[in-house]
Design a protein around this motif. Structure first.
Motif, PDB file in Angstrom:
ATOM      1  N   ASP A   1       0.851  -1.179   0.000  1.00  0.00           N
ATOM      2  CA  ASP A   1       0.000   0.000   0.000  1.00  0.00           C
ATOM      3  C   ASP A   1       0.897   1.243   0.000  1.00  0.00           C
ATOM      4  O   ASP A   1       1.678   1.441   0.924  1.00  0.00           O
ATOM      5  N   PRO A   2       0.820   2.098  -1.027  1.00  0.00           N
ATOM      6  CA  PRO A   2       1.752   3.226  -1.135  1.00  0.00           C
ATOM      7  C   PRO A   2       1.734   4.167   0.068  1.00  0.00           C
ATOM      8  O   PRO A   2       2.787   4.575   0.550  1.00  0.00           O
ATOM      9  N   ALA A   3       0.545   4.509   0.556  1.00  0.00           N
ATOM     10  CA  ALA A   3       0.462   5.423   1.693  1.00  0.00           C
ATOM     11  C   ALA A   3       1.003   4.780   2.956  1.00  0.00           C
ATOM     12  O   ALA A   3       1.678   5.428   3.769  1.00  0.00           O
ATOM     13  N   HIS A   4       0.715   3.501   3.132  1.00  0.00           N
ATOM     14  CA  HIS A   4       1.193   2.795   4.319  1.00  0.00           C
ATOM     15  C   HIS A   4       2.721   2.693   4.287  1.00  0.00           C
ATOM     16  O   HIS A   4       3.392   2.881   5.308  1.00  0.00           O
ATOM     17  N   ARG A   5       3.270   2.389   3.109  1.00  0.00           N
ATOM     18  CA  ARG A   5       4.725   2.328   2.980  1.00  0.00           C
ATOM     19  C   ARG A   5       5.350   3.682   3.280  1.00  0.00           C
ATOM     20  O   ARG A   5       6.395   3.774   3.938  1.00  0.00           O
ATOM     21  N   TRP A   6       4.712   4.729   2.803  1.00  0.00           N
ATOM     22  CA  TRP A   6       5.221   6.086   3.056  1.00  0.00           C
ATOM     23  C   TRP A   6       5.227   6.389   4.545  1.00  0.00           C
ATOM     24  O   TRP A   6       6.192   6.971   5.060  1.00  0.00           O
ATOM     25  N   LEU A   7       4.159   6.008   5.253  1.00  0.00           N
ATOM     26  CA  LEU A   7       4.087   6.248   6.690  1.00  0.00           C
ATOM     27  C   LEU A   7       5.192   5.492   7.424  1.00  0.00           C
ATOM     28  O   LEU A   7       5.849   6.043   8.313  1.00  0.00           O
ATOM     29  N   ARG A   8       5.427   4.234   7.047  1.00  0.00           N
ATOM     30  CA  ARG A   8       6.479   3.453   7.708  1.00  0.00           C
ATOM     31  C   ARG A   8       7.853   4.057   7.463  1.00  0.00           C
ATOM     32  O   ARG A   8       8.679   4.147   8.373  1.00  0.00           O
ATOM     33  N   ARG A   9       8.098   4.461   6.218  1.00  0.00           N
ATOM     34  CA  ARG A   9       9.384   5.093   5.914  1.00  0.00           C
ATOM     35  C   ARG A   9       9.547   6.404   6.683  1.00  0.00           C
ATOM     36  O   ARG A   9      10.642   6.741   7.152  1.00  0.00           O
ATOM     37  N   THR A  10       8.470   7.140   6.816  1.00  0.00           N
ATOM     38  CA  THR A  10       8.508   8.404   7.553  1.00  0.00           C
ATOM     39  C   THR A  10       8.863   8.183   9.009  1.00  0.00           C
ATOM     40  O   THR A  10       9.701   8.904   9.586  1.00  0.00           O
ATOM     41  N   LEU A  11       8.238   7.196   9.630  1.00  0.00           N
ATOM     42  CA  LEU A  11       8.527   6.900  11.032  1.00  0.00           C
ATOM     43  C   LEU A  11       9.992   6.503  11.215  1.00  0.00           C
ATOM     44  O   LEU A  11      10.653   6.951  12.158  1.00  0.00           O
ATOM     45  N   LEU A  12      10.503   5.673  10.314  1.00  0.00           N
ATOM     46  CA  LEU A  12      11.906   5.269  10.401  1.00  0.00           C
ATOM     47  C   LEU A  12      12.828   6.474  10.279  1.00  0.00           C
ATOM     48  O   LEU A  12      13.812   6.600  11.026  1.00  0.00           O
ATOM     49  N   ALA A  13      12.521   7.359   9.362  1.00  0.00           N
ATOM     50  CA  ALA A  13      13.362   8.543   9.177  1.00  0.00           C
ATOM     51  C   ALA A  13      13.317   9.452  10.399  1.00  0.00           C
ATOM     52  O   ALA A  13      14.343  10.006  10.815  1.00  0.00           O
ATOM     53  N   LEU A  14      12.148   9.607  11.015  1.00  0.00           N
ATOM     54  CA  LEU A  14      12.017  10.481  12.164  1.00  0.00           C
ATOM     55  C   LEU A  14      12.820   9.965  13.367  1.00  0.00           C
ATOM     56  O   LEU A  14      13.464  10.746  14.078  1.00  0.00           O
ATOM     57  N   VAL A  15      12.769   8.653  13.608  1.00  0.00           N
ATOM     58  CA  VAL A  15      13.475   8.131  14.782  1.00  0.00           C
ATOM     59  C   VAL A  15      14.974   8.066  14.554  1.00  0.00           C
ATOM     60  O   VAL A  15      15.760   7.973  15.503  1.00  0.00           O
ATOM     61  N   GLU A  16      15.408   8.093  13.292  1.00  0.00           N
ATOM     62  CA  GLU A  16      16.832   8.025  13.005  1.00  0.00           C
ATOM     63  C   GLU A  16      17.499   9.393  13.013  1.00  0.00           C
ATOM     64  O   GLU A  16      18.727   9.487  12.985  1.00  0.00           O
ATOM     65  N   GLU A  17      16.711  10.479  13.043  1.00  0.00           N
ATOM     66  CA  GLU A  17      17.298  11.808  13.068  1.00  0.00           C
ATOM     67  C   GLU A  17      18.013  12.025  14.388  1.00  0.00           C
ATOM     68  O   GLU A  17      17.414  11.929  15.458  1.00  0.00           O
ATOM     69  N   PRO A  18      19.301  12.346  14.376  1.00  0.00           N
ATOM     70  CA  PRO A  18      20.085  12.428  15.610  1.00  0.00           C
ATOM     71  C   PRO A  18      19.689  13.575  16.522  1.00  0.00           C
ATOM     72  O   PRO A  18      19.972  13.548  17.716  1.00  0.00           O
ATOM     73  N   THR A  19      19.017  14.589  16.010  1.00  0.00           N
ATOM     74  CA  THR A  19      18.681  15.733  16.831  1.00  0.00           C
ATOM     75  C   THR A  19      17.341  15.589  17.522  1.00  0.00           C
ATOM     76  O   THR A  19      16.941  16.463  18.279  1.00  0.00           O
ATOM     77  N   GLY A  20      16.650  14.515  17.281  1.00  0.00           N
ATOM     78  CA  GLY A  20      15.309  14.356  17.819  1.00  0.00           C
ATOM     79  C   GLY A  20      15.317  13.880  19.265  1.00  0.00           C
ATOM     80  O   GLY A  20      16.331  13.505  19.833  1.00  0.00           O
ATOM     81  N   THR A  21      14.123  13.882  19.876  1.00  0.00           N
ATOM     82  CA  THR A  21      13.986  13.438  21.260  1.00  0.00           C
ATOM     83  C   THR A  21      14.017  11.934  21.373  1.00  0.00           C
ATOM     84  O   THR A  21      14.108  11.400  22.456  1.00  0.00           O
ATOM     85  N   ILE A  22      13.886  11.233  20.253  1.00  0.00           N
ATOM     86  CA  ILE A  22      13.953   9.783  20.305  1.00  0.00           C
ATOM     87  C   ILE A  22      15.177   9.317  19.535  1.00  0.00           C
ATOM     88  O   ILE A  22      15.484   8.215  19.394  1.00  0.00           O
TER      89      ILE A  22
END
Length: 310
Positions: A289-310
């Protein structure tokens, strides 16, 4: 297997859509509302399905409609087939997060919501304003049932169970820290095991049991702790700790966040605790599902950002 086009042409695909809705809702009325048809039309579809499969499929029971063994066996193949058909008729290159309108239902504990929710929401408002979130508090057992019934799109948390059609992807690993009000306890980090056990603890448990990973670790040392409060809500814990001479042990990222926000002190836990894996969990039928894949990729990118709270 060779496709018998003549035989297959006699099957109305809408019947499988109706069957999927009936198995998810276990109610003719709710299944009809789910796919936007009248109750009589859904009853007619159920009658045709019973003829097609030579089985009652759903029978009346005190709690509603109960699927037969044949229906339960059909549930997963039908759901997978419908998702595959949906993927075929959707063009991946037509998906644009800036213009799509969709609501994602995500099951997660409030601890994950605190850490991930704000950054995900900010990202969606900037990059995909038509995507909204329905966040639900859910445990690691019920999430499987909700995914199978298509009532939840994605789970986030610590998962140990699941079947082959439950896909899982690691988001991040976390350790543990002890959190306390240094003014009330008169302690400074790092605290000793004796000090750790000298004061009562606050335990967060989603399983309605007064026992956690810390208790298992202490038992291996022949020690035990006193519990002052057990609660299923992570968000309540730092306020309890701030107001009383108690301490708690929680995931390090959450502990650091709360300590900074509420003026609490953190210390390494003086017991050996295994790191915890926080993952995404979803039904395999959403893989393409394109939207679902996009959401999963987005979550992975957000948690991998070194400046974030997670």
């Amino acid at each position: 297997m060779t496709i018998d086009h003549i035989d297959l042409s006699r099957v109305d695909l809408n019947l499988l859509v109706a069957l999927d809705a009936l198995l998810a809702e276990r109610s003719v009325t709710r299944a009809a509302a789910r796919i936007g048809i009248g109750q009589s039309a859904m009853s007619s579809s159920l009658a045709r399905l019973r003829t097609l499969f030579s089985d009652e499929l759903l029978t009346r029971a005190p709690e509603g409609m109960r699927p037969t063994p044949r229906a339960l066996a059909l549930a997963e193949p039908v759901r997978t087939l419908l998702r595959q058909v949906q993927a075929l008729v959707r063009r991946d290159d037509a998906f644009d997060p800036r213009t799509v309108t969709r609501t994602f239902t995500i099951g997660l504990p409030d601890s994950a919501e605190v850490l991930i929710g704000p950054r995900l929401l900010a990202h969606l408002r900037a990059e995909a304003p038509g995507i909204s979130l329905l966040l639900r508090s859910i445990d690691s057992i019920r999430i499987l049932q909700e995914l199978d019934a298509d009532r939840v799109d994605l789970g986030i948390g610590f998962f140990t169970d699941g079947q082959t059609h439950h896909k899982q992807r690691l988001l991040y690993r976390d350790s543990y820290l002890c959190v306390f009000n240094a003014d009330l306890l008169g302690l400074a980090p790092p605290i000793s095991l004796d000090d750790y056990l000298r004061f009562p603890h606050v335990l967060t448990s989603l399983k309605e049991t007064a026992h956690g990973v810390v208790d298992d670790a202490l038992a291996r040392l022949g020690r035990s702790r006193t519990l002052a409060v057990t609660t299923p809500r992570f968000l309540a814990v730092p306020f309890l700790v701030r107001s009383a001479p108690v301490l708690t042990t929680m995931h390090a990222r959450l502990a650091t966040f709360f300590a900074g926000a509420l003026g609490l002190t953190v210390s390494p836990a003086p017991v050996d605790l295994e790191d915890v894996a926080i993952s995404m969990l979803w039904h395999a039928s959403y893989d393409d599902d394109p939207a679902h894949r996009w959401l999963r990729r987005t979550l992975l990118a957000l948690v991998e950002e070194p400046t974030g709270t997670i």
